[in-house]
Enzyme design. Structure first.
Site, PDB file in Angstrom:
ATOM      1  N   CYS A  12      -5.093   6.470  -8.357  1.00 33.93           N
ATOM      2  CA  CYS A  12      -5.592   6.459  -9.740  1.00 33.93           C
ATOM      3  C   CYS A  12      -6.247   5.138 -10.136  1.00 33.93           C
ATOM      4  CB  CYS A  12      -4.429   6.702 -10.677  1.00 33.93           C
ATOM      5  SG  CYS A  12      -3.544   8.207 -10.300  1.00 33.93           S
ATOM      6  N   GLY A  38     -10.061   8.494  -8.367  1.00 34.27           N
ATOM      7  CA  GLY A  38      -9.431   9.744  -8.770  1.00 34.27           C
ATOM      8  C   GLY A  38     -10.445  10.672  -9.391  1.00 34.27           C
ATOM      9  N   ASN A 112      -0.891   3.719 -12.722  1.00 30.98           N
ATOM     10  CA  ASN A 112      -1.310   3.883 -11.338  1.00 30.98           C
ATOM     11  C   ASN A 112      -0.186   3.404 -10.441  1.00 30.98           C
ATOM     12  OD1 ASN A 112      -3.403   1.809  -9.232  1.00 30.98           O
ATOM     13  ND2 ASN A 112      -2.696   3.855  -8.831  1.00 30.98           N
ATOM     14  N   TYR A 252      -9.659   0.609   2.744  1.00 34.67           N
ATOM     15  CA  TYR A 252     -10.304   1.891   2.466  1.00 34.67           C
ATOM     16  C   TYR A 252     -10.521   2.206   0.983  1.00 34.67           C
ATOM     17  CZ  TYR A 252     -10.658   6.964   1.925  1.00 34.67           C
ATOM     18  OH  TYR A 252     -11.063   8.209   1.548  1.00 34.67           O
ATOM     19  N   ASP A 356     -12.626   2.965   9.394  1.00 38.00           N
ATOM     20  CA  ASP A 356     -11.661   2.062   8.763  1.00 38.00           C
ATOM     21  C   ASP A 356     -10.228   2.385   9.123  1.00 38.00           C
ATOM     22  OD1 ASP A 356     -10.699   3.955   6.443  1.00 38.00           O
ATOM     23  OD2 ASP A 356     -12.884   4.039   6.459  1.00 38.00           O
ATOM     24  N   CYS A 392       3.498   6.105   2.942  1.00 38.51           N
ATOM     25  CA  CYS A 392       3.468   5.150   1.832  1.00 38.51           C
ATOM     26  C   CYS A 392       4.290   5.714   0.686  1.00 38.51           C
ATOM     27  CB  CYS A 392       2.024   4.939   1.368  1.00 38.51           C
ATOM     28  SG  CYS A 392       1.949   3.905  -0.110  1.00 38.51           S
TER      29      CYS A 392
HETATM   30  P1  AMP Z   1      -7.966  11.692   9.211  1.00 41.79           P
HETATM   31  O1  AMP Z   1      -9.030  12.660   9.534  1.00 41.79           O
HETATM   32  O2  AMP Z   1      -6.789  12.357   8.560  1.00 41.79           O
HETATM   33  O3  AMP Z   1      -7.580  10.808  10.370  1.00 41.79           O
HETATM   34  O4  AMP Z   1      -8.554  10.753   8.084  1.00 41.79           O
HETATM   35  C1  AMP Z   1      -8.981   9.476   8.383  1.00 41.79           C
HETATM   36  C2  AMP Z   1     -10.070   9.111   7.462  1.00 41.79           C
HETATM   37  O5  AMP Z   1      -9.651   9.236   6.112  1.00 41.79           O
HETATM   38  C3  AMP Z   1     -10.546   7.705   7.646  1.00 41.79           C
HETATM   39  O6  AMP Z   1     -11.883   7.802   8.005  1.00 41.79           O
HETATM   40  C4  AMP Z   1     -10.397   7.013   6.303  1.00 41.79           C
HETATM   41  O7  AMP Z   1     -11.652   6.594   5.838  1.00 41.79           O
HETATM   42  C5  AMP Z   1      -9.877   8.053   5.373  1.00 41.79           C
HETATM   43  N1  AMP Z   1      -8.581   7.723   4.745  1.00 41.79           N
HETATM   44  C6  AMP Z   1      -7.729   6.755   5.034  1.00 41.79           C
HETATM   45  N2  AMP Z   1      -6.638   6.831   4.256  1.00 41.79           N
HETATM   46  C7  AMP Z   1      -6.819   7.895   3.452  1.00 41.79           C
HETATM   47  C8  AMP Z   1      -6.054   8.496   2.418  1.00 41.79           C
HETATM   48  N3  AMP Z   1      -4.875   8.019   2.087  1.00 41.79           N
HETATM   49  N4  AMP Z   1      -6.572   9.572   1.804  1.00 41.79           N
HETATM   50  C9  AMP Z   1      -7.754  10.070   2.182  1.00 41.79           C
HETATM   51  N5  AMP Z   1      -8.520   9.559   3.146  1.00 41.79           N
HETATM   52  C10 AMP Z   1      -8.055   8.478   3.781  1.00 41.79           C
HETATM   53 FE1  SF4 Z   2      -0.698   0.213   0.787  1.00 41.98          FE
HETATM   54 FE2  SF4 Z   2       1.737  -0.582   1.462  1.00 41.98          FE
HETATM   55 FE3  SF4 Z   2       1.247   1.965   0.794  1.00 41.98          FE
HETATM   56 FE4  SF4 Z   2       0.346   1.028   3.099  1.00 41.98          FE
HETATM   57  S1  SF4 Z   2       2.527   1.261   2.497  1.00 41.98           S
HETATM   58  S2  SF4 Z   2      -0.812   2.277   1.642  1.00 41.98           S
HETATM   59  S3  SF4 Z   2      -0.173  -1.040   2.540  1.00 41.98           S
HETATM   60  S4  SF4 Z   2       1.105   0.169  -0.538  1.00 41.98           S
END
Ligand code: AMP
Ligand code: SF4
Length: 470
Positions: A12, A38, A112, A252, A356, A392
């Site tokens: 958020c 969001g 958030n 990211y 990333d 997380c």
């Molecule tokens: P995946 O296909 O599940 O491995 O998604 C990885 C991709 O999602 C990466 O290219 C990141 O840019 C992006 N990403 C990383 N963390 C998140 C997240 N928490 N929610 C959505 N996309 C994410």
């Molecule tokens: Fe960010 Fe920590 Fe959550 Fe990882 S565990 S997404 S570093 S707040």
């Protein structure tokens, strides 16, 4: 990889302004800048000094607000929110700010983050007779504040903050006061700026740039700011004030034009890419990044390695965000509509593909395939963050352990699963070195818990992990 491609999963965004005659409009623009955080709902609450005025709805900021709505949003102060439903589902009732009206003081709350002890607090509140109207843990904060209805708001909020644990950056608006607060670890970003005489707060500084506000400082971990007719005052609501800002914000979530804790996000991503090139060199012909969030790291990798950066992948900007594919098979086809490999660039080349992060591995697998189908002879995947092996608990939907590919497979197994010729992740040291600089006495590294499993707060056994959506 770019959020737009994958259904825009982020967390958020909060915006607040005090002392501006066009507070609602400024908040609307601020929320536009925070839209990437969001897309499921947006809302603004203003105060005219006597009453709170609310408008909110599900959808994007420009779908929720039309010009006629602003005539109802009177007042010199406003708070706003864009919602990505990490907790409690995406219905209208969960769209923030949440407003709690009462005969004495009404309050609106935009938040958030994620409380790690929300579950316990909800049970306690219900046992004591509170009726919770939403499934979001933001309401828990409001109920805790309201329990002390007879004391001044600042005291009631301090009491509530003493009970909640986890990650939160919030703005509260009453008829006559505004309160801004950040958890004692500063896990979520929150900056303060000025627009003329007005005070402005936003999850990311890109919101200040859009409205022409100037950056003043970060909100400090464990800080509670009160603004009213007497001006602004600040206090610490805890003695434990160590900033461990979420490193995934740099990797990211945040926009590259934002500065987090005074470090530009694009610059930090470039350093991650450079670091990665040092840690995992490779002979190749071109470097390409997955648009948009990986471009900065790919540029850094290219600069450090001397391998030219090329536009090996492009996205189609005009694929609607509601293009939701029901089955895995259709989704695999869908990605081709959103992202293409540029044959003229990658054909016959050894390609370094920088992304990333990897969550479940689906994206990397699809992109490696795209590049190979377009004629790349080798695809070397370089990930500008360490393997995500832990969930997380602080408001980011990095999924449950079962879905995290790195929690269940070795790097070599992952390489095979995504079909790459080589696969390397940035080290946790490399990540931290790209972010942490000696510029903030309150900074104690960054949160890296999803990579390392070392959570900076207590984690309660029944903490609800936000659901990962793609
Ligand atoms: P995946 O296909 O599940 O491995 O998604 C990885 C991709 O999602 C990466 O290219 C990141 O840019 C992006 N990403 C990383 N963390 C998140 C997240 N928490 N929610 C959505 N996309 C994410
Ligand atoms: Fe960010 Fe920590 Fe959550 Fe990882 S565990 S997404 S570093 S707040």
């Amino acid at each position: 990889m770019l959020a737009e491609i994958k259904g825009l999963n982020e967390e958020c965004g909060v915006f607040a302004i005090w002392g501006h005659e066009k507070a609602a409009e400024m908040t609307y623009y601020g929320l536009h800048a925070l839209q990437h955080r969001g897309q499921e709902g947006a809302g603004v609450v203003t105060t005219d000094g006597d009453r709170l005025h609310l408008h909110k709805g599900t959808g994007l900021v420009n779908e929720v607000f039309s010009e006629d709505k602003f005539s109802q949003l009177n007042g010199h102060a406003a708070i706003g929110h864009v919602r990505y439903a990490t907790q409690g589902g995406g219905g209208y009732e969960n769209v923030q700010p949440l407003v709690f009206r009462s005969q004495t003081t009404s309050m609106a709350l935009a938040h958030n983050g994620n409380l790690v002890n929300a579950h316990q607090l909800k049970s306690q509140l219900e046992a004591q007779g509170s009726i919770l109207q939403t499934t979001s843990d933001t309401e828990v904060i409001a109920h805790l504040v309201k329990r002390n209805g007879n004391v001044p708001m600042e005291e009631a909020i301090t009491y509530a903050l003493g009970m909640i644990k986890g990650a939160y950056a919030f703005a509260i608006l009453t008829e006559k006061q505004m309160f801004i607060g950040l958890d004692s670890r500063g896990l979520r970003p929150l900056s303060m700026g000025r627009l003329g005489d007005a005070y402005v707060f936003a999850s990311e500084t890109c919101a200040f740039d859009l409205i022409g506000a100037t950056y003043e400082r970060e909100v400090r971990p464990g800080e509670l700011i009160t603004i009213d007719e007497n001006g602004l005052r600040s206090k610490s609501f805890t003695s434990q004030m160590e900033r461990t800002l979420c490193s995934m914000e740099y990797v990211y979530f945040s926009r590259p034009d934002s500065d987090l804790n005074q470090l530009n996000v694009h610059a930090s991503r470039k350093t991650m890419g450079k670091q990665l090139a040092q840690e995992a060199p490779i002979e190749a012909d071109v470097v390409t990044g997955v648009p948009d969030s990986s471009i900065s790291a790919a540029i850094g990798f290219s600069e450090e390695s001397g391998i030219p950066y090329e536009l090996g992948l492009i996205k189609n900007r005009y694929v609607g965000r509601t293009f939701i594919q029901p089955s895995q098979e259709l989704r695999e086809q869908g990605v081709k509509l959103k992202l293409s490999a540029v044959r003229g660039i990658v054909e016959g080349k050894r390609v370094v593909m920088v992304d990333d992060s990897i969550v479940r591995g689906t994206t990397s697998r699809r992109i490696v395939r795209l590049l190979k189908e377009a004629g790349a002879t080798e695809v070397h995947v370089r990930i500008a963050s360490p393997p995500i092996q832990n969930p997380c608990y602080y408001g980011i939907d990095t999924s449950t352990k079962g879905e995290l590919i790195a929690a269940n497979h070795s790097v070599e197994e992952m390489r095979k699963l995504i079909g790459a010729d080589s696969l390397t992740f940035l080290s946790t040291e490399g990540l931290e070195a790209s972010i942490v600089e000696d510029r903030d006495p309150l900074q104690h590294g960054v949160c890296k818990a999803c990579f390392t499993g070392n959570y900076p707060t207590e984690i309660y056994p029944d903490t609800v992990i936000p659901a990962y959506k793609d």
